[in-house]
Scaffold this motif. Structure first.
Motif, PDB file in Angstrom:
ATOM      1  N   SER A  94      28.280   2.677 -11.267  1.00  0.00           N
ATOM      2  CA  SER A  94      26.992   3.152 -11.919  1.00  0.00           C
ATOM      3  C   SER A  94      26.315   1.961 -12.331  1.00  0.00           C
ATOM      4  O   SER A  94      25.226   1.579 -12.654  1.00  0.00           O
ATOM      5  CB  SER A  94      27.381   4.021 -13.027  1.00  0.00           C
ATOM      6  N   LYS A  95      27.396   0.344 -12.833  1.00  0.00           N
ATOM      7  CA  LYS A  95      26.272  -0.566 -13.231  1.00  0.00           C
ATOM      8  C   LYS A  95      25.745  -1.222 -11.913  1.00  0.00           C
ATOM      9  O   LYS A  95      25.030  -1.890 -12.693  1.00  0.00           O
ATOM     10  CB  LYS A  95      27.960  -1.700 -13.902  1.00  0.00           C
ATOM     11  N   THR A  98      22.282   0.188 -13.507  1.00  0.00           N
ATOM     12  CA  THR A  98      21.843  -0.322 -14.214  1.00  0.00           C
ATOM     13  C   THR A  98      21.264  -1.836 -13.885  1.00  0.00           C
ATOM     14  O   THR A  98      20.182  -2.027 -14.263  1.00  0.00           O
ATOM     15  CB  THR A  98      23.408  -0.600 -16.069  1.00  0.00           C
ATOM     16  N   ILE A 183      27.069  -4.315 -20.229  1.00  0.00           N
ATOM     17  CA  ILE A 183      26.278  -3.387 -19.285  1.00  0.00           C
ATOM     18  C   ILE A 183      25.852  -2.690 -19.773  1.00  0.00           C
ATOM     19  O   ILE A 183      24.266  -2.399 -20.087  1.00  0.00           O
ATOM     20  CB  ILE A 183      26.683  -3.808 -18.547  1.00  0.00           C
ATOM     21  N   GLY A 184      26.084  -2.287 -20.876  1.00  0.00           N
ATOM     22  CA  GLY A 184      25.241  -0.677 -21.900  1.00  0.00           C
ATOM     23  C   GLY A 184      23.985  -1.189 -22.456  1.00  0.00           C
ATOM     24  O   GLY A 184      23.169  -0.233 -22.371  1.00  0.00           O
ATOM     25  N   GLY A 187      21.579  -1.717 -20.140  1.00  0.00           N
ATOM     26  CA  GLY A 187      20.228  -0.678 -19.688  1.00  0.00           C
ATOM     27  C   GLY A 187      19.993  -0.372 -20.510  1.00  0.00           C
ATOM     28  O   GLY A 187      18.380  -0.004 -19.779  1.00  0.00           O
ATOM     29  N   TYR A 198      17.273   5.716 -21.215  1.00  0.00           N
ATOM     30  CA  TYR A 198      18.122   5.486 -19.762  1.00  0.00           C
ATOM     31  C   TYR A 198      17.435   6.594 -18.914  1.00  0.00           C
ATOM     32  O   TYR A 198      17.696   6.561 -17.783  1.00  0.00           O
ATOM     33  CB  TYR A 198      18.799   4.571 -20.501  1.00  0.00           C
ATOM     34  N   GLU A 199      18.624   7.800 -19.283  1.00  0.00           N
ATOM     35  CA  GLU A 199      18.106   8.589 -18.142  1.00  0.00           C
ATOM     36  C   GLU A 199      16.894   8.909 -17.666  1.00  0.00           C
ATOM     37  O   GLU A 199      17.007   9.443 -16.399  1.00  0.00           O
ATOM     38  CB  GLU A 199      18.885   9.893 -19.185  1.00  0.00           C
ATOM     39  N   LEU A 202      16.389   6.254 -15.229  1.00  0.00           N
ATOM     40  CA  LEU A 202      16.848   6.137 -14.122  1.00  0.00           C
ATOM     41  C   LEU A 202      17.015   7.189 -12.677  1.00  0.00           C
ATOM     42  O   LEU A 202      16.369   7.451 -11.630  1.00  0.00           O
ATOM     43  CB  LEU A 202      18.605   6.483 -14.292  1.00  0.00           C
ATOM     44  N   GLU A 248      24.676   4.061 -19.258  1.00  0.00           N
ATOM     45  CA  GLU A 248      24.441   2.825 -18.391  1.00  0.00           C
ATOM     46  C   GLU A 248      25.697   2.517 -17.979  1.00  0.00           C
ATOM     47  O   GLU A 248      25.416   1.564 -16.863  1.00  0.00           O
ATOM     48  CB  GLU A 248      23.982   2.544 -19.740  1.00  0.00           C
TER      49      GLU A 248
END
Length: 391
Positions: A94-95, A98, A183-184, A187, A198-199, A202, A248
């Motif tokens: 997932s990263k 992000t 990384i969170g 994002g 964020y959601e 994406l 994220e």
């Protein structure tokens, strides 16, 4: 033979039959069979037996075309067969999305990767966290974050307090500490620069531009039948728990068909609009080295051809759970062709691996609904891509 052993043996036999049936359907759907198909099937079933994996989806891109290999079941309870549309949790892969969201925001003029966090989150101004850049957040080199946020961080206010009070263990650019908090935050900042949660950034912006219409943070009701059931190391059914920065860092659910499309876009096989292409290429700029591994924006790469042991070392537990000294690349290394690019991903009940070689236009996606070690994933991928590269 005990009753439990007999049940286990019967389940394994049924699993292999389901795997073979799934493979047979796939073979009929593909007009051309590659000589590697039978070897891939044998290797996949060996891994499934060894680690008691209910379902496995493998996707390859070869000669500009995707190929799909599906084995076993998405759920032991329903016995629904795995397909190329089955949704798997992909954990830390997932990263890569992000990072791509951040580079897309940069290509759109909404942020620069050299920005400090407080340029987008003013409440963090003045603290140690403000001394790092967004590049540090995307390369695990901010200064020593833990792998996970502390348990007491349960909401946005507590998250901001945590980052305001954070004190680094190392100077930025000196150590790589693989971490979800950094990384969170990348994002969160990328989405904020786009004026979106964020959601939504994406699911409604990035995924559609990538042509990934079967990829989600929150799986919608009409897609729930496609969502595989995950199983932990004790074979207990589990799925990922939502939490602060989970979306994220490790929250994407996707299919082998969507993920191999993402690989093909990174390889330049599947065309995308110019800003997205620039964003994809920017994630593959190298910023730091540790041994044979070059750290891009989340992606990790190795000079190609690469030995199996080199990949195993670069993806070993010490790279996840320990801080490792890195050497900055000055200037950063432009995207390379003769490299093996990869990323692993895991949740409590799912395991994944993605790798591709730009020079050879080869790529592989491995998705399983079982928690099992990283090493056999890399061995399987290296075996398959090495054989394909020789043909």
């Amino acid at each position: 033979m005990t009753r439990m052993r007999l049940i286990h043996k019967r389940y394994a036999t049924l699993l292999l039959l389901a795997s073979s049936a799934s493979f047979g359907n796939l073979a009929m759907a593909n007009a051309e069979r590659s000589p590697i198909d039978s070897r891939l099937q044998e290797a996949a079933q060996q891994v499934m037996q060894q680690y008691n994996i209910p379902g496995l989806a493998i996707a390859l891109t070869v000669d500009g075309k995707p190929r799909f290999y599906n084995y076993g079941v998405a759920s032991k309870e329903t016995q629904q067969a795995v397909t190329s549309d089955t949704l798997f949790e992909i954990g830390s892969i997932s990263k890569t999305f992000t990072a791509t969201l951040a580079t897309y925001a940069q290509a759109s003029g909404q942020l620069s990767l050299t920005d400090s966090p407080s340029q987008h989150l003013p409440q963090l101004r003045g603290g140690a966290f403000d001394q790092v850049t967004l590049i540090n957040l995307a390369t695990h080199t901010a200064g020593g974050f833990p792998l996970q946020l502390p348990d007491e961080v349960q909401n946005r206010a507590q998250l901001m307090d945590y980052f305001k009070g954070w004190q680094p263990k190392y100077a930025p650019d000196t150590y790589r500490s693989y971490a979800n908090p950094s990384i969170g935050m990348l994002g969160m900042i990328a989405a904020k620069s786009m004026n979106l949660p964020y959601e939504e950034a994406l699911e409604h912006r990035l995924f559609p531009m990538l042509g990934m219409f079967n990829s989600f943070i929150t799986v919608p009701a009409n897609k729930l039948p496609l969502y595989a059931q995950g199983y932990n190391k004790q074979d207990v059914p589990v799925r990922v728990n939502p939490g602060v920065l989970a979306a994220e860092a490790y929250g994407v659910k996707t299919s082998s068909s969507d993920l191999i499309r993402f690989v093909e876009e990174n390889l330049g096989i599947t065309p995308v609009e110019e800003k997205i292409n620039r964003a994809l290429m920017d994630t593959r700029v190298g910023y730091f080295t540790h041994g044979a591994m070059t750290q891009d924006l989340i992606w990790e790469q190795y000079a190609y051809p690469v030995q199996l042991n080199t990949l195993l070392d670069g993806n070993a537990n010490k790279m996840i759970y320990e801080s490792n000294a890195v050497t900055p690349l000055n200037p950063p290394l432009a995207p390379q062709q003769a490299v093996w690019v990869n990323k692993t991903g895991s949740t409590g009940g799912f395991s994944a691996y993605v790798a591709f070689v730009p020079e050879k236009k080869l790529g592989i996606v491995l998705l399983a609904n079982k928690s099992y070690p990283i090493e056999p994933r890399i061995r399987l991928a290296h075996q398959i891509l090495s054989e394909l590269a020789e043909n």
